[in-house]
Design an enzyme around this catalytic site. Structure first.
Site, PDB file in Angstrom:
ATOM      1  CG  ASP A  26       2.122   1.549  14.962  1.00  0.00           C
ATOM      2  OD1 ASP A  26       1.403   1.026  15.839  1.00  0.00           O
ATOM      3  OD2 ASP A  26       3.332   1.268  14.851  1.00  0.00           O
ATOM      4  CE  LYS A  69      10.564   0.446  12.965  1.00  0.00           C
ATOM      5  NZ  LYS A  69       9.204   0.728  13.465  1.00  0.00           N
ATOM      6  CD  GLU A  93       3.939   1.551  10.686  1.00  0.00           C
ATOM      7  OE1 GLU A  93       3.807   1.131  11.845  1.00  0.00           O
ATOM      8  OE2 GLU A  93       4.482   0.883   9.773  1.00  0.00           O
ATOM      9  CE  LYS A 142       3.796  -1.841  16.017  1.00  0.00           C
ATOM     10  NZ  LYS A 142       4.713  -0.713  16.313  1.00  0.00           N
ATOM     11  CG  ASP A 173       7.227   3.018  11.327  1.00  0.00           C
ATOM     12  OD1 ASP A 173       6.649   4.091  11.613  1.00  0.00           O
ATOM     13  OD2 ASP A 173       7.237   2.039  12.084  1.00  0.00           O
TER      14      ASP A 173
END
Length: 363
Positions: A242, A163, A217, A266, A191
């Protein structure tokens, strides 16, 4: 067989360590569990993990929507009437995807138990021999992230996701430190969780070209498809969207614009397994590889995502890592090294600890 009862639990799951991404720090994980019972005594479990920065829902609002708006609509419905139920939900309330997902997942768990089949058999069968999971490292100092990554690789993980999404300069250091720590053979994914501007994203991608990142991402804000397209056009690596895709209508716009190479599905964004299948089908028609991502769900949401990932060949990767991040979970999920195991047990294939759910329930 009809639904006769729906119970809703607002709980908080204890994390092993704080989870830190570009826009939030979580010291525990607020979640909502749903328990649907039929007139013949069969029970299905679901879960909502709302994120006010992504789904536009809070923990409290999701509980209220499920309990007072959506759950009453299920009474006397057939657990198999999934299309009709989603249409009712959508006519009743706009959005609220994780609230809808909590009930959708419980319905699929029920359908599996009624038919004696694991969920993946109901939605496409087994498309993969195994589901390999990464380890996800939240935002820390570069040295700490590098050490975590090194330790995870030493324990057998072949994929590391980090992250980022702070400043371009700091994130470049993080990416380089982790790549150096894990060597060249381990896959690395990055991401930003919407944390960069277009200029920052281009700078990071350009200056980490030697780090062999599988994909970057959601580098920019979810609505900024023009910037995402511009980044994709000059990137040496794949760009995954995303937060920018919740519904199939969102994906149509992304495909028309050519704004991304890959899609992160998701359940909490899409509204559950049923609408997520539509996303996977459209992505497959457009030759867009998919991942099933995680909002750091418990065993319930994690196994729902795992069954979805198993059922579609276009879903090439997953992040079913939630149970690895909790001190104690509501059910046991079996991992074999860096793969998550799905049994042939009916429904989601897990035994939920109802006493523990009640113990961690706040309202």
């Amino acid at each position: 067989m009809k639904i006769k009862k729906v119970d809703v639990y607002a709980a908080r799951l204890p994390l092993k360590e704080p989870f830190i991404i570009s826009y939030v720090r979580l010291d525990d994980m607020p979640t909502i569990f749903t328990r649907i019972e039929t007139d013949e005594g069969l029970v299905g479990w679901g879960e909502a993990v709302p994120d006010q920065n992504v789904t536009g829902e809070t923990w409290e609002s999701t509980y209220q929507i499920i309990k007072n708006e959506l759950a009453p609509m299920l009474i006397d419905q057939s657990p198999f009437a999934v299309d009709s139920i989603h249409n009712m939900f959508n006519r009743k309330i706009y959005g609220a995807p994780s609230a809808k997902a909590a009930l959708d997942i419980a319905l699929y768990d029920l359908m599996g138990k009624i038919t004696g089949q694991p969920v993946y058999q109901l939605i496409g069968g087994k498309s993969h021999e195994q589901l390999q999971v990464p380890q996800v490292i939240s935002i820390k100092d570069p040295e700490e992230m590098a050490k975590d990554a090194r330790d995870y690789v030493a324990s057998g993980f072949r994929n590391i996701k980090i992250k980022v999404g702070t400043t371009a300069a700091d994130d470049i250091v993080r990416i380089k430190a982790v790549r150096q720590a894990i060597g060249k053979e381990v896959q690395l994914r990055v991401d930003a969780n919407q944390g960069w501007s277009r200029i920052e994203a281009l700078k990071v991608i350009r200056e980490t070209v030697d780090c062999d990142v599988d994909w970057y991402e959601q580098p920019v804000k979810e609505h900024d498809l023009k910037s995402l397209k511009a980044i994709k056009e000059v990137s040496h690596a794949n760009i995954m969207i995303d937060e920018g895709v919740h519904t199939i209508h969102d994906l149509v716009y992304v495909v028309e614009m050519g704004a991304a190479d890959m899609l992160n599905i998701k359940l909490m964004k899409s509204g559950g397994i049923y609408p997520a299948l539509a996303l996977a089908n459209l992505a497959e028609a457009c030759n867009m590889p998919c991942q099933v991502g995680s909002m750091v769900e418990s065993a319930i949401g994690t196994m729902a995502g795992a069954h979805l990932a198993m059922s579609r060949s276009i879903i090439e990767t997953n992040e079913m890592v939630g149970p690895l991040m909790f001190r104690k979970d509501v059910a046991i999920v079996h991992y074999n090294g860096d793969t998550i195991e799905l049994s042939n047990a009916p429904g989601l294939g897990i035994k939920v600890d109802e006493d523990y759910i009640k113990e961690i329930t706040h309202f």
